[in-house]
Structures are given as structure tokens and as C-alpha cells.
Design a protein around this motif. Structure first.
Motif, mmCIF file in Angstrom:
data_model
loop_
_atom_site.group_PDB
_atom_site.id
_atom_site.type_symbol
_atom_site.label_atom_id
_atom_site.label_comp_id
_atom_site.label_asym_id
_atom_site.label_seq_id
_atom_site.Cartn_x
_atom_site.Cartn_y
_atom_site.Cartn_z
ATOM 1 N N LEU A 35 0.842 -1.192 0.000
ATOM 2 C CA LEU A 35 0.000 0.000 0.000
ATOM 3 C C LEU A 35 0.879 1.244 0.000
ATOM 4 C CD1 LEU A 35 -2.564 -1.026 2.776
ATOM 5 C CD2 LEU A 35 -3.038 -0.954 0.322
ATOM 6 N N ALA A 36 0.333 2.324 -0.546
ATOM 7 C CA ALA A 36 0.998 3.617 -0.406
ATOM 8 C C ALA A 36 0.977 4.040 1.059
ATOM 9 C CB ALA A 36 0.293 4.660 -1.275
ATOM 10 N N ASP A 37 1.986 4.807 1.454
ATOM 11 C CA ASP A 37 2.122 5.173 2.868
ATOM 12 C C ASP A 37 0.903 5.937 3.375
ATOM 13 O OD1 ASP A 37 5.703 5.718 2.635
ATOM 14 O OD2 ASP A 37 4.545 3.928 3.138
ATOM 15 N N THR A 38 0.383 6.884 2.591
ATOM 16 C CA THR A 38 -0.774 7.673 3.045
ATOM 17 C C THR A 38 -1.998 6.778 3.226
ATOM 18 O OG1 THR A 38 -1.253 8.189 0.714
ATOM 19 C CG2 THR A 38 0.029 9.806 1.984
ATOM 20 N N LEU A 39 -2.193 5.804 2.320
ATOM 21 C CA LEU A 39 -3.318 4.881 2.448
ATOM 22 C C LEU A 39 -3.132 3.967 3.650
ATOM 23 C CD1 LEU A 39 -5.965 3.778 1.396
ATOM 24 C CD2 LEU A 39 -4.670 2.310 -0.171
ATOM 25 N N ARG A 40 -1.910 3.574 3.917
ATOM 26 C CA ARG A 40 -1.641 2.727 5.089
ATOM 27 C C ARG A 40 -1.959 3.484 6.380
ATOM 28 N NH1 ARG A 40 1.017 -1.989 5.830
ATOM 29 N NH2 ARG A 40 1.544 -2.012 3.614
ATOM 30 N N VAL A 41 -1.633 4.765 6.419
ATOM 31 C CA VAL A 41 -1.963 5.588 7.598
ATOM 32 C C VAL A 41 -3.483 5.640 7.779
ATOM 33 C CG1 VAL A 41 -1.922 7.917 8.553
ATOM 34 C CG2 VAL A 41 0.136 6.970 7.504
ATOM 35 N N GLN A 42 -4.229 5.811 6.693
ATOM 36 C CA GLN A 42 -5.690 5.859 6.791
ATOM 37 C C GLN A 42 -6.260 4.545 7.314
ATOM 38 O OE1 GLN A 42 -7.338 7.042 3.011
ATOM 39 N NE2 GLN A 42 -5.969 8.806 2.803
ATOM 40 N N ILE A 43 -5.731 3.419 6.815
ATOM 41 C CA ILE A 43 -6.241 2.112 7.255
ATOM 42 C C ILE A 43 -5.901 1.875 8.732
ATOM 43 C CG2 ILE A 43 -5.997 -0.381 6.934
ATOM 44 C CD1 ILE A 43 -5.649 0.137 3.966
ATOM 45 N N LEU A 44 -4.714 2.289 9.163
ATOM 46 C CA LEU A 44 -4.364 2.165 10.585
ATOM 47 C C LEU A 44 -5.308 2.996 11.453
ATOM 48 C CD1 LEU A 44 -0.459 2.276 10.321
ATOM 49 C CD2 LEU A 44 -1.835 0.360 11.181
ATOM 50 N N ASP A 45 -5.687 4.179 10.958
ATOM 51 C CA ASP A 45 -6.650 5.024 11.689
ATOM 52 C C ASP A 45 -8.014 4.339 11.758
ATOM 53 O OD1 ASP A 45 -7.708 7.371 12.943
ATOM 54 O OD2 ASP A 45 -8.552 7.955 11.019
ATOM 55 N N GLN A 46 -8.480 3.768 10.637
ATOM 56 C CA GLN A 46 -9.770 3.070 10.617
ATOM 57 C C GLN A 46 -9.751 1.838 11.528
ATOM 58 O OE1 GLN A 46 -10.539 2.197 6.514
ATOM 59 N NE2 GLN A 46 -10.567 4.358 5.885
ATOM 60 N N LEU A 47 -8.634 1.111 11.515
ATOM 61 C CA LEU A 47 -8.512 -0.071 12.367
ATOM 62 C C LEU A 47 -8.525 0.315 13.845
ATOM 63 C CD1 LEU A 47 -8.143 -3.117 12.410
ATOM 64 C CD2 LEU A 47 -5.679 -2.769 12.188
ATOM 65 N N ALA A 63 -2.815 2.990 16.366
ATOM 66 C CA ALA A 63 -2.752 4.443 16.190
ATOM 67 C C ALA A 63 -1.311 4.942 16.281
ATOM 68 C CB ALA A 63 -3.627 5.130 17.246
ATOM 69 N N GLN A 64 -0.538 4.397 17.204
ATOM 70 C CA GLN A 64 0.854 4.822 17.342
ATOM 71 C C GLN A 64 1.681 4.401 16.127
ATOM 72 O OE1 GLN A 64 1.859 3.129 21.164
ATOM 73 N NE2 GLN A 64 1.332 5.005 22.256
ATOM 74 N N GLN A 65 1.365 3.226 15.548
ATOM 75 C CA GLN A 65 2.031 2.839 14.305
ATOM 76 C C GLN A 65 1.730 3.850 13.199
ATOM 77 O OE1 GLN A 65 1.280 -1.241 13.088
ATOM 78 N NE2 GLN A 65 1.348 -1.977 15.196
ATOM 79 N N GLY A 66 0.440 4.225 13.092
ATOM 80 C CA GLY A 66 0.060 5.209 12.087
ATOM 81 C C GLY A 66 0.733 6.553 12.304
ATOM 82 N N LEU A 67 0.861 6.972 13.590
ATOM 83 C CA LEU A 67 1.494 8.255 13.888
ATOM 84 C C LEU A 67 2.964 8.244 13.488
ATOM 85 C CD1 LEU A 67 1.123 11.042 15.167
ATOM 86 C CD2 LEU A 67 1.749 10.037 17.369
ATOM 87 N N GLY A 71 4.533 10.621 10.552
ATOM 88 C CA GLY A 71 5.647 11.519 10.839
ATOM 89 C C GLY A 71 6.851 11.234 9.960
ATOM 90 N N ARG A 72 7.107 9.951 9.692
ATOM 91 C CA ARG A 72 8.268 9.585 8.876
ATOM 92 C C ARG A 72 8.094 9.989 7.416
ATOM 93 N NH1 ARG A 72 8.361 4.659 10.206
ATOM 94 N NH2 ARG A 72 7.469 3.702 8.339
ATOM 95 N N THR A 73 6.861 9.939 6.925
ATOM 96 C CA THR A 73 6.601 10.237 5.512
ATOM 97 C C THR A 73 6.129 11.671 5.289
ATOM 98 O OG1 THR A 73 4.323 9.404 5.737
ATOM 99 C CG2 THR A 73 6.031 7.836 5.053
ATOM 100 N N GLY A 74 5.966 12.452 6.372
ATOM 101 C CA GLY A 74 5.523 13.831 6.222
ATOM 102 C C GLY A 74 4.053 13.965 5.867
ATOM 103 N N GLY A 78 -2.712 12.855 7.609
ATOM 104 C CA GLY A 78 -2.840 11.621 8.381
ATOM 105 C C GLY A 78 -2.415 11.804 9.827
ATOM 106 N N GLU A 79 -1.373 12.612 10.073
ATOM 107 C CA GLU A 79 -0.898 12.857 11.437
ATOM 108 C C GLU A 79 -1.967 13.543 12.276
ATOM 109 O OE1 GLU A 79 2.586 15.259 11.573
ATOM 110 O OE2 GLU A 79 2.862 15.024 13.742
ATOM 111 N N ALA A 80 -2.662 14.542 11.710
ATOM 112 C CA ALA A 80 -3.715 15.248 12.457
ATOM 113 C C ALA A 80 -4.838 14.287 12.837
ATOM 114 C CB ALA A 80 -4.259 16.402 11.611
ATOM 115 N N ARG A 81 -5.226 13.410 11.918
ATOM 116 C CA ARG A 81 -6.335 12.490 12.202
ATOM 117 C C ARG A 81 -5.933 11.428 13.224
ATOM 118 N NH1 ARG A 81 -7.099 15.030 7.852
ATOM 119 N NH2 ARG A 81 -9.148 15.301 6.861
ATOM 120 N N ILE A 82 -4.708 10.929 13.130
ATOM 121 C CA ILE A 82 -4.231 9.933 14.084
ATOM 122 C C ILE A 82 -4.130 10.539 15.485
ATOM 123 C CG2 ILE A 82 -2.226 8.574 14.770
ATOM 124 C CD1 ILE A 82 -3.715 7.144 12.676
ATOM 125 N N LEU A 83 -3.634 11.769 15.586
ATOM 126 C CA LEU A 83 -3.564 12.434 16.898
ATOM 127 C C LEU A 83 -4.959 12.616 17.482
ATOM 128 C CD1 LEU A 83 -0.805 15.103 16.197
ATOM 129 C CD2 LEU A 83 -0.680 13.268 17.898
#
Length: 663
Positions: A35-47, A63-67, A71-74, A78-83
Motif C-alpha cells: 500500500l501507499a504510505d498515506t493509504l496505510r496511515v488511513q487504514i491504521l486510523d480506521q482499524l 494508532a501509534q504505528q500510524g502516527l 511523521g516519517r513520511t511527512g 494523516g498525522e492530524a487524524r491519528i492524533l
């Protein structure tokens, strides 16, 4: 979300466990694919969202994995939603300070990124946070900001949520006119959205009219909401609707309708596992039947009381889970801080080492090129020594950490044994309280009947009996309170302060608790306990909690030994444990003796060594006797000795532990 009628929203958000598990499984399978990094962050947030109500600790890990990934990919969106998600999880587990911190970080990131959608959703959750803190004005302020941003975004669904929340908070502040206005606007939003859950607003409107004593309007809104709850098969909301209608009918003195709707509410609440509604419906039916049918009234009252007890237990479990979650977060923070510290130290050491190596190499190269081979060999040896030293230090650190964990496990095991005994001890006074309470209820009913008849003599007699029952309830309540107080004193960390202590009382108390703990694990076991206490024993200055742990450990070992021998099926064997105290010119002796399996010399020689145990894996840490030995010898200046012969009886030369303490 506002506290007013929160159950409505909770009822709609509570999905069946199977569906929730299916969603989380589906999301986890998607994470296993490229998956693309941004999509992976979204799925981690949904999970994380799908698990935050049922498994908050697992949700926090995702959530911490997504954060970290955001942060690593800028990925600032996604960072705002995970926080924001992390703040919600902290709020659900009652970590309000950390929840506020995470939400404010989300606001900062969303503002910097001009992400109005994330900002609006975070403001809504900040409103929920202040609502739970019973700060309605602050909650309304954030909900208004949510509504304003949602209006700019054209997000009618989020506007509806914000307006419903504002209406709920105004209802809490008893500003019912304002609450009515905002809720009516939210209902119009729901109609435009054709929302299948618009019965939420209808229920809120009905309850507002109910509080304003506008009973016909309240019943009208309740009836309008019923078909919608039926259509989405939401028995939780439907049960609450029937309960509210029953209360309205009681207010207008339509008892038959009140009974009918209360019974419908109770039936649905029981099938939908809604203990709070079951308890409220039971109380209402008990009150409705109180004059007409006392027997049915008492039955519903008992149902309500039983359900209330289960609710208290659920709250205790939830409180324990929240404490466990907070402790896990604290430990994770400590681990991260330690890892960061180690990383910095490693970098400094590497930098220093590299500089030293370069300097030495330059000097050697400049002064004597012929010695380069010898110097390279010497450097290699130094590197090997440093690596071996680092491995040794790491092994020592891990050993110390493991030892600390095992010591804590041994203390917790001791507390567990004590808890089992306490549970048995406290059951007896609780049984007395329950029995005398039931009898007192019957006496009150009889007293009322006698007063109605005008038989004052019989009424005085019943009142006297009732007073005696209440005194017994008070006595047994005090007994239970004393037991719990004793348990808390045992569980509390030792202050190390010595106090005069009656050894006879201490030994008898912990012997009884150890035996009840044994019986709690195996009700079929029976052990004969014989005590020989020296009545002339003077109080001894000691740390009572520490010495209690020593005695509890010795008693548990004795019970384990006699149970082990009993399982061998020896004919005529009677498992017995002796406890003796004796005063001597130089101090006092405490003897704990059993006629169990005994110990061979090879075991007896190691019995006080740390981590040595003869119990199966998982049943013992090997620290009990080692800690006991340290408490007696180092903590109290005494001695702890053992005498044992395998297969012998205690009356001969069997297993015996003797504690000698100076006065």
C-alpha cells in the motif's frame, strides 16, 4: 458528544461483536498487502477506530504505528487524524490530561496544514472531552467551532452532530428553550440527509418536552421515533423509548399504559443486554406494582437490585482495564525514553570512539608506518573486548530486570493468595447482611399492616425486632469493613516502620487466610490445622506486613506439601499443619510444621537460594523462601531454619521451618 441522552448515540454506535471483528479482520488483511504510505496511515486510523471501544490498548498500538508512519513520511493530514484518534482513546480510558494534549497537538498540525476537516472533527472531540468533564460552556464553545467549520466545508452530517451536541449541553444547563431550538435544527438536518438514525433527535426532542412537562408533545415525538428504531432493528434505542414513555404515562397517572410500556422496555433491554435500562425498568415496575401487587413489586425490585450489582461489577472491571491501560502507556513511555537515552549515549560513544580511532590511526601512520599491521591487530582486539563487555553489560541489565519482575510476581502471588482468603472471609458477613436485610423488609411490611390495624403492641414488638436486625446488619457491615481494611494494609507498600506486634494474632490471621485461599482454589481439600500459641508471648517490634508475607509463604508451602502427599493416595493419611509460638529468654520462636512429602538433603541445601523451586513450571518463581529469609535475617536480625526428612512425619523429624526473632 453531550452527556444528555448519550445512551442514544451509544446504542447506535454499538455494533455486534461479530461485525466489528469482521471489519477489523478485513482492515488487517489490507495492511498485509502493498500500500501507499498515506493509504496505510488511513487504514491504521480506521482499524484503531474499529477497536477503540472494545480493545483500547490494541487500538492505541495501531494508532501509534500510524502516527510514526505519518511523521516519517511527512503525511500531515494523516498525522492530524491519528492524533485526534489517540486523544479519543485516551478519553475513553479516562486519561483526560493526555487526551487534551493529543487533541491540542492535532489542532496544531491541522491548523498548520489548513486542514479544516480534521480541525472540525478535533474540535468536536474536544467538546466531547469537556462535556465528560461536566464543563458545558467550554464544550458548547468547541461544538460551535465545529458547526462553523462544517458549514464552510458543506458537511451537513457534521453540522447535524455539532447541533445535536449543543442542544444536549443546553439541556444539561437547563436552558431548555435553547436546547429545543438546536435540536429541532439538527432534526431538519437529519431529514435533509435522510439519515436512518434520525430517531436520535426525535428522542432528544421528546425528552426536552418531557422535562418541560409537555407530556402530549413528548409522547408524539416518542411515537414518531419508534418506527425508525424498528426499521434499523435498534432494540437498545427502542427499549429506552418505551421506558421514557412509561415514565410519561406514570406522570399523567395512566398506570396501565405505564406498566405496559415498562414491561416492553424491560423485555427488549434483557434481550439486548442493557443492564442500566433493565435496572431502571425494574425499579419503575416495582413502584407501579407497589400498591396493587406487592409480590410482583418485590420481584421487580429484586431484579433491579441484582442488575445494579452487576453494573457495579462492570464498573470495577472497566476501572481496572483503564488502570491497566494507563500503566501500559506509562511503561511504553518509559521504554521510549530509555531507548532514546541509549541511542544518544551510543551515538556519543561511537563518535568518541571513532574520533579516537582516527587520531590514533593518524599518529601511527605519521610516526611509524611499519607498525600499522600490529596496530590494526591491537585495534581488532580492543573492538572484540568492547563488544564482549557490551554483551556482558546487556546480559547483566536483562538479568536485573528479570529478577525485579520475578520479585514483583512473587509479591503479587502472595497478594493473590491473601485475596482468595479475604473473599471467603468477607462472604460470611455479607450473607448475614443480605439475610437480615430480607427479613427486615418483611418486618417493615408487617409493621405497616399492624399499624394499619391499630395494633400498637404488635407494632412495637415488630419495631424491636427490626431494630435488632439493623444492629446485626451494622455489626456484620463493620466486620466486613475491618476485613477489607486489613487487606488494604497488607496490599499497601511497606513503610519499613517497626511496631509492637502480637505474633499469636498475626500467625492465626495469616494461617486462616492462607487456608481460605487454598479452599478457594480447591474446595474438596481438607487440612487439619493445630495451633499451640504461647499466651505469655510479649509483643515484638517488627514490620507486620513483611512478617505477614513470610508467614503466608510458609503456610502456603506447608499446604502445598500436604496436598502433594494426599494426592499419592496413601491410606489413612491425614494432612496436618502445626503452628507453634514459644517465648525464650533471648527472643521468640515461631514454628511452621507439616506432615507432607518432606525434602531430601539435596533440596534442603538449596531451599533458600533465589530462583530455586521444586514446583512445576508456572507455579512458583523460586523467590518466596529467598525473600522470606532476607526479611527475617536482614530485616529483623533473626534466623530462619529448616529441618526435613523425606517421607517422615512432623511429630518425628518431618518438615519444619523455625523463625527465631530477638526481643
Amino acid at each position: 458528544m453531550g452527556r444528555f441522552l448519550t445512551f442514544l448515540f451509544a446504542g447506535l454506535c454499538c455494533c455486534p461483536a461479530m461485525a466489528q471483528q469482521s471489519l477489523s479482520d478485513s482492515l488487517q488483511r489490507r495492511l498485509e498487502t502493498p500500500l501507499a504510505d498515506t493509504l496505510r496511515v488511513q487504514i491504521l486510523d480506521q482499524l484503531s477506530r474499529s477497536l477503540m471501544y472494545s480493545k483500547p490498548l490494541t487500538a492505541m498500538q495501531y494508532a501509534q504505528q500510524g502516527l510514526k508512519l505519518a511523521g516519517r513520511t511527512g503525511d500531515q493530514r494523516g498525522e492530524a487524524r491519528i492524533l485526534n484518534r489517540i486523544g479519543t482513546i485516551f478519553r475513553l480510558t479516562a486519561n483526560y490530561d493526555r487526551s487534551l494534549e493529543a487533541h491540542l497537538q492535532s489542532v496544531e498540525v491541522a491548523t498548520a496544514n489548513e486542514d479544516s476537516d480534521a480541525l472540525a472533527r478535533t474540535y468536536n472531540n474536544l467538546g466531547n472531552l469537556y462535556s465528560e468533564q461536566k464543563n458545558s460552556p467550554k464544550a458548547i464553545e468547541y461544538y460551535r467551532q465545529t458547526a462553523h467549520l462544517a458549514s464552510q466545508l458543506g458537511n451537513l452530517s457534521l453540522q447535524r452532530i455539532a447541533r445535536s451536541n449543543i442542544g444536549s449541553e443546553y439541556a444539561i444547563l437547563n436552558r431548555l428553550d435553547s436546547a429545543l431550538i438546536y435540536t429541532q435544527i439538527a432534526y431538519q438536518d437529519a431529514l435533509r440527509l435522510k439519515a436512518p438514525d434520525r430517531q436520535i433527535e426525535l428522542m432528544i426532542l421528546a425528552n426536552i418536552h418531557k422535562r418541560m412537562n409537555r407530556h402530549p408533545q413528548a409522547l408524539l415525538y416518542y411515537r414518531q421515533s419508534i418506527p425508525m428504531s424498528v426499521a434499523v432493528k435498534n432494540d437498545r434505542t427502542l427499549s429506552q423509548t418505551y421506558l421514557e414513555m412509561a415514565e410519561v404515562f406514570r406522570a399523567v397517572q395512566q398506570t396501565d399504559s405505564a406498566v405496559r410500556y415498562a414491561q416492553k422496555s424491560l423485555k427488549l433491554a434483557q434481550s439486548a443486554a442493557m443492564p442500566t435500562t433493565v435496572q431502571k425498568a425494574g425499579v419503575l415496575l416495582s413502584e407501579l406494582y407497589e400498591g396493587a401487587d406487592p409480590r410482583r413489586s418485590l420481584g421487580y425490585l429484586k431484579l433491579a437490585s441484582t442488575t445494579k450489582d452487576s453494573l457495579v461489577n462492570e464498573e470495577k472491571v472497566k476501572s481496572f482495564q483503564n488502570i491497566e491501560f494507563s500503566e501500559k502507556m506509562r511503561l511504553d513511555d518509559a521504554v521510549r525514553l530509555e531507548e532514546n537515552y541509549r541511542t544518544r549515549i551510543t551515538l556519543y560513544l561511537l563518535a568518541a570512539g571513532l574520533g579516537a580511532l582516527l587520531l590514533i590511526a593518524a599518529i601511527l601512520y605519521r610516526n611509524n608506518r611499519q607498525k600499522q599491521k600490529a596496530n590494526r591487530l591491537l585495534q581488532t582486539q580492543r573492538d572484540e573486548i568492547a563488544a564482549q563487555r557490551q554483551k556482558a553489560e546487556q546480559a547483566l541489565t536483562e538479568l536485573k530486570a528479570t529478577q525485579a519482575q520475578l520479585i514483583q510476581k512473587e509479591k503479587l502471588a502472595s497478594l493473590g493468595e491473601l485475596t482468595a482468603g479475604i473473599a471467603h472471609e468477607i462472604q460470611n458477613p455479607l450473607n448475614f447482611v443480605n439475610n437480615f436485610s430480607e427479613v427486615s423488609t418483611e418486618l417493615v411490611d408487617e409493621l405497616g399492616e399492624e399499624l394499619a390495624k391499630g395494633d400498637l403492641d404488635e407494632a412495637r414488638s415488630l419495631a424491636h425486632d427490626l431494630r435488632q436486625n439493623l444492629q446485626r446488619i451494622n455489626q456484620n457491615g463493620q466486620r466486613a469493613s475491618n476485613i477489607v481494611r486489613g487487606m488494604l494494609e497488607h496490599a499497601r507498600a511497606s513503610t519499613g516502620e517497626r511496631q509492637p506486634t502480637n505474633l499469636n494474632t498475626l500467625a492465626e490471621e495469616y494461617l486462616r487466610l492462607a487456608y481460605h485461599g487454598l479452599r478457594a482454589k480447591d474446595k474438596d481439600v481438607n487440612v487439619t490445622m493445630k495451633t499451640e500459641f504461647d499466651t505469655s508471648l510479649v509483643p515484638v517490634n517488627m514490620v507486620g506486613q513483611d512478617m505477614g508475607r513470610v508467614l503466608l509463604n510458609l503456610f502456603n508451602n506447608a499446604f502445598y506439601a500436604v496436598r502433594l502427599r494426599q494426592k499419592q493416595g496413601e491410606a489413612g493419611y491425614v494432612p496436618t499443619v502445626w503452628v507453634r509460638t514459644r517465648s525464650t529468654p533471648n527472643g521468640v520462636h515461631i514454628s511452621v510444621c507439616d506432615n507432607g512429602t518432606g525434602m531430601p538433603e539435596s533440596v534442603k541445601a538449596k531451599v533458600f537460594q533465589p530462583f530455586f523451586t521444586t514446583k512445576p513450571t508456572g507455579e512458583g518463581t523460586g523467590l518466596g523462601l529467598s525473600l522470606s529469609y532476607d526479611i527475617v535475617t536482614k530485616g529483623h536480625g533473626g534466623t530462619l531454619e529448616v529441618t526435613s526428612v523425606e517421607g517422615a512425619t512432623c511429630e518425628g523429624v518431618g518438615t519444619e521451618f523455625v523463625i527465631r526473632l530477638p526481643i
